[in-house]
Design a protein around this motif. Structure first.
Motif, short mmCIF file in Angstrom:
data_model
loop_
_atom_site.label_atom_id
_atom_site.label_comp_id
_atom_site.label_asym_id
_atom_site.label_seq_id
_atom_site.Cartn_x
_atom_site.Cartn_y
_atom_site.Cartn_z
N ALA A 106 0.84 -1.20 0.00
CA ALA A 106 0.00 0.00 0.00
C ALA A 106 0.87 1.25 0.00
CB ALA A 106 -0.93 -0.01 1.21
N PHE A 107 1.89 1.26 0.82
CA PHE A 107 2.80 2.42 0.90
C PHE A 107 3.63 2.55 -0.37
CE2 PHE A 107 6.65 4.66 2.22
CZ PHE A 107 6.13 5.71 2.97
N TRP A 108 4.22 1.43 -0.81
CA TRP A 108 5.10 1.48 -1.99
C TRP A 108 4.35 1.94 -3.24
CZ3 TRP A 108 7.07 -4.23 -1.13
CH2 TRP A 108 7.80 -4.29 0.07
N PHE A 109 3.19 1.35 -3.47
CA PHE A 109 2.49 1.64 -4.72
C PHE A 109 1.68 2.94 -4.64
CE2 PHE A 109 3.59 -2.78 -5.34
CZ PHE A 109 3.99 -2.78 -6.67
N ALA A 110 1.46 3.46 -3.44
CA ALA A 110 0.91 4.81 -3.33
C ALA A 110 1.90 5.81 -3.91
CB ALA A 110 0.59 5.15 -1.88
N LEU A 111 3.18 5.59 -3.65
CA LEU A 111 4.22 6.45 -4.23
C LEU A 111 4.23 6.33 -5.75
CD1 LEU A 111 6.57 8.40 -4.00
CD2 LEU A 111 8.07 6.44 -3.52
N VAL A 112 4.09 5.12 -6.25
CA VAL A 112 4.04 4.91 -7.71
C VAL A 112 2.85 5.66 -8.30
CG1 VAL A 112 3.78 3.20 -9.55
CG2 VAL A 112 5.20 2.68 -7.55
N PRO A 137 0.63 -13.21 -3.54
CA PRO A 137 0.48 -12.21 -4.61
C PRO A 137 -0.77 -11.35 -4.46
CG PRO A 137 1.23 -14.27 -5.54
CD PRO A 137 0.94 -14.55 -4.10
N THR A 138 -1.89 -11.95 -4.05
CA THR A 138 -3.12 -11.16 -3.90
C THR A 138 -3.02 -10.16 -2.76
OG1 THR A 138 -4.01 -13.04 -2.64
CG2 THR A 138 -4.73 -12.79 -4.93
N ASP A 139 -2.18 -10.43 -1.77
CA ASP A 139 -1.95 -9.46 -0.70
C ASP A 139 -1.28 -8.20 -1.28
OD1 ASP A 139 -2.87 -11.41 1.04
OD2 ASP A 139 -0.85 -12.13 1.50
N ILE A 140 -0.34 -8.43 -2.19
CA ILE A 140 0.36 -7.30 -2.82
C ILE A 140 -0.61 -6.51 -3.70
CG2 ILE A 140 2.21 -6.66 -4.40
CD1 ILE A 140 3.20 -7.74 -1.73
N VAL A 141 -1.43 -7.21 -4.47
CA VAL A 141 -2.40 -6.54 -5.34
C VAL A 141 -3.38 -5.72 -4.50
CG1 VAL A 141 -4.28 -6.89 -6.99
CG2 VAL A 141 -2.19 -8.26 -7.16
N GLY A 142 -3.87 -6.32 -3.42
CA GLY A 142 -4.79 -5.60 -2.54
C GLY A 142 -4.17 -4.36 -1.95
N GLY A 143 -2.91 -4.46 -1.52
CA GLY A 143 -2.21 -3.30 -0.98
C GLY A 143 -1.98 -2.23 -2.03
N ALA A 144 -1.61 -2.65 -3.24
CA ALA A 144 -1.38 -1.69 -4.32
C ALA A 144 -2.65 -0.91 -4.66
CB ALA A 144 -0.85 -2.41 -5.56
N VAL A 145 -3.78 -1.62 -4.72
CA VAL A 145 -5.06 -0.96 -4.98
C VAL A 145 -5.39 0.02 -3.86
CG1 VAL A 145 -7.55 -1.34 -5.18
CG2 VAL A 145 -5.96 -2.84 -6.39
N MET A 146 -5.14 -0.39 -2.61
CA MET A 146 -5.38 0.49 -1.48
C MET A 146 -4.54 1.76 -1.59
SD MET A 146 -6.86 1.07 1.44
CE MET A 146 -7.54 -0.54 1.87
N GLY A 147 -3.29 1.61 -1.97
CA GLY A 147 -2.41 2.77 -2.13
C GLY A 147 -2.89 3.73 -3.19
N ALA A 148 -3.29 3.20 -4.34
CA ALA A 148 -3.78 4.05 -5.43
C ALA A 148 -5.06 4.78 -5.03
CB ALA A 148 -4.01 3.20 -6.67
N ILE A 149 -5.94 4.09 -4.33
CA ILE A 149 -7.20 4.71 -3.89
C ILE A 149 -6.93 5.87 -2.93
CG2 ILE A 149 -9.29 4.34 -2.52
CD1 ILE A 149 -9.45 1.54 -3.73
#
Length: 240
Positions: A129-135, A168-180
């Motif tokens: 969530a943190f990493w992909f929020a930056l992305v 992998p789905t944990d990472i996808v879920g976190g990435a979506v959370m970060g973008a939102i």
């Protein structure tokens, strides 16, 4: 075994096949991405902020540019905390705990890893969530940086999954959370203007105070917010 667990198991077997490879992955998986995030935030702070067309650059000394960086950091931290709270309630067991794995590292080191990770859920990944929020923030600002950073985070996420910290789905879920979270914070930018503007002005009004505090924040990021989370638990008596 579903595709999620199968992919995680395949990555684990690849890394665990070599002692040196697994130890390197273990060291990089949960530290390198945080250092990269801190470095990118510094680069944004001193490098300016682009909005819209390439020629529309908010210079590095403009209050507006600093406000954008602070808003992005706010969104990243919010994504991290929200994902962490959801994970604590969801309580999905991490692969390294569920599989009772014994990788090619010393028993003492692996016991330390288990002690650090066993009591927290893995979905959604607060790290992702943190990493992909930056992305996501970079995608609005510097798309080329975002592509490069995005691939880097995908690689580090693969290591994170491979050593058993997450599926992998944990990472996808976190990435979506970060973008939102990034989308919501920047959508509410006008309402949050007073917070970001006041914080940005401190760097001009009290640089000898603001910059050392900023350095502590960056160091805390490299420590995965260990200091901040400890302070929250002590002051508010909450487990985050």
């Amino acid at each position: 075994m579903g595709w999620d667990a199968s992919l995680q198991d395949a990555l684990y077997r690849f890394l665990a096949a070599d002692h040196t490879r697994f130890e390197a992955a273990l060291k990089l998986a949960d530290s390198a991405a945080w250092i990269v995030c801190a470095a990118v935030l510094v680069a944004l702070w001193f490098g300016g902020w682009r909005e819209g067309r390439a020629e529309n650059v908010l210079t590095r000394f403009s209050p507006e540019a600093r406000e954008r960086v602070l808003l992005l950091l706010l969104a990243m931290f919010a994504a991290f905390v929200i994902a962490r709270v959801i994970a604590s309630q969801w309580s999905r067991t991490r692969p390294l705990v569920e599989q009772n794995a014994r990788p090619p590292v010393s028993a003492e080191e692996w016991d330390r890893v288990l002690a650090d990770q066993a009591d927290t859920g893995s979905f959604p990944s607060d790290r992702a969530a943190f990493w992909f929020a930056l992305v996501a923030g970079l995608a609005m600002n510097r798309p080329r940086w975002a592509i490069l950073l995005g691939w880097g985070m995908v690689l580090l996420s693969g290591l994170y999954v491979g050593v058993g910290y997450a599926y992998p789905t944990d990472i996808v879920g976190g990435a979506v959370m970060g973008a939102i979270c990034v989308a919501l914070v920047f959508a509410a930018r006008r309402g949050l203007h007073w917070i970001a503007a006041s914080s940005a002005r401190l760097f001009d009004a009290l640089p000898l105070v603001a910059y050392p505090l900023a350095l502590l924040v960056l160091l805390d990021i490299t420590q995965r917010f260990a200091w901040t989370l400890h302070a929250i638990s002590v002051v508010f008596r909450l487990t985050v």
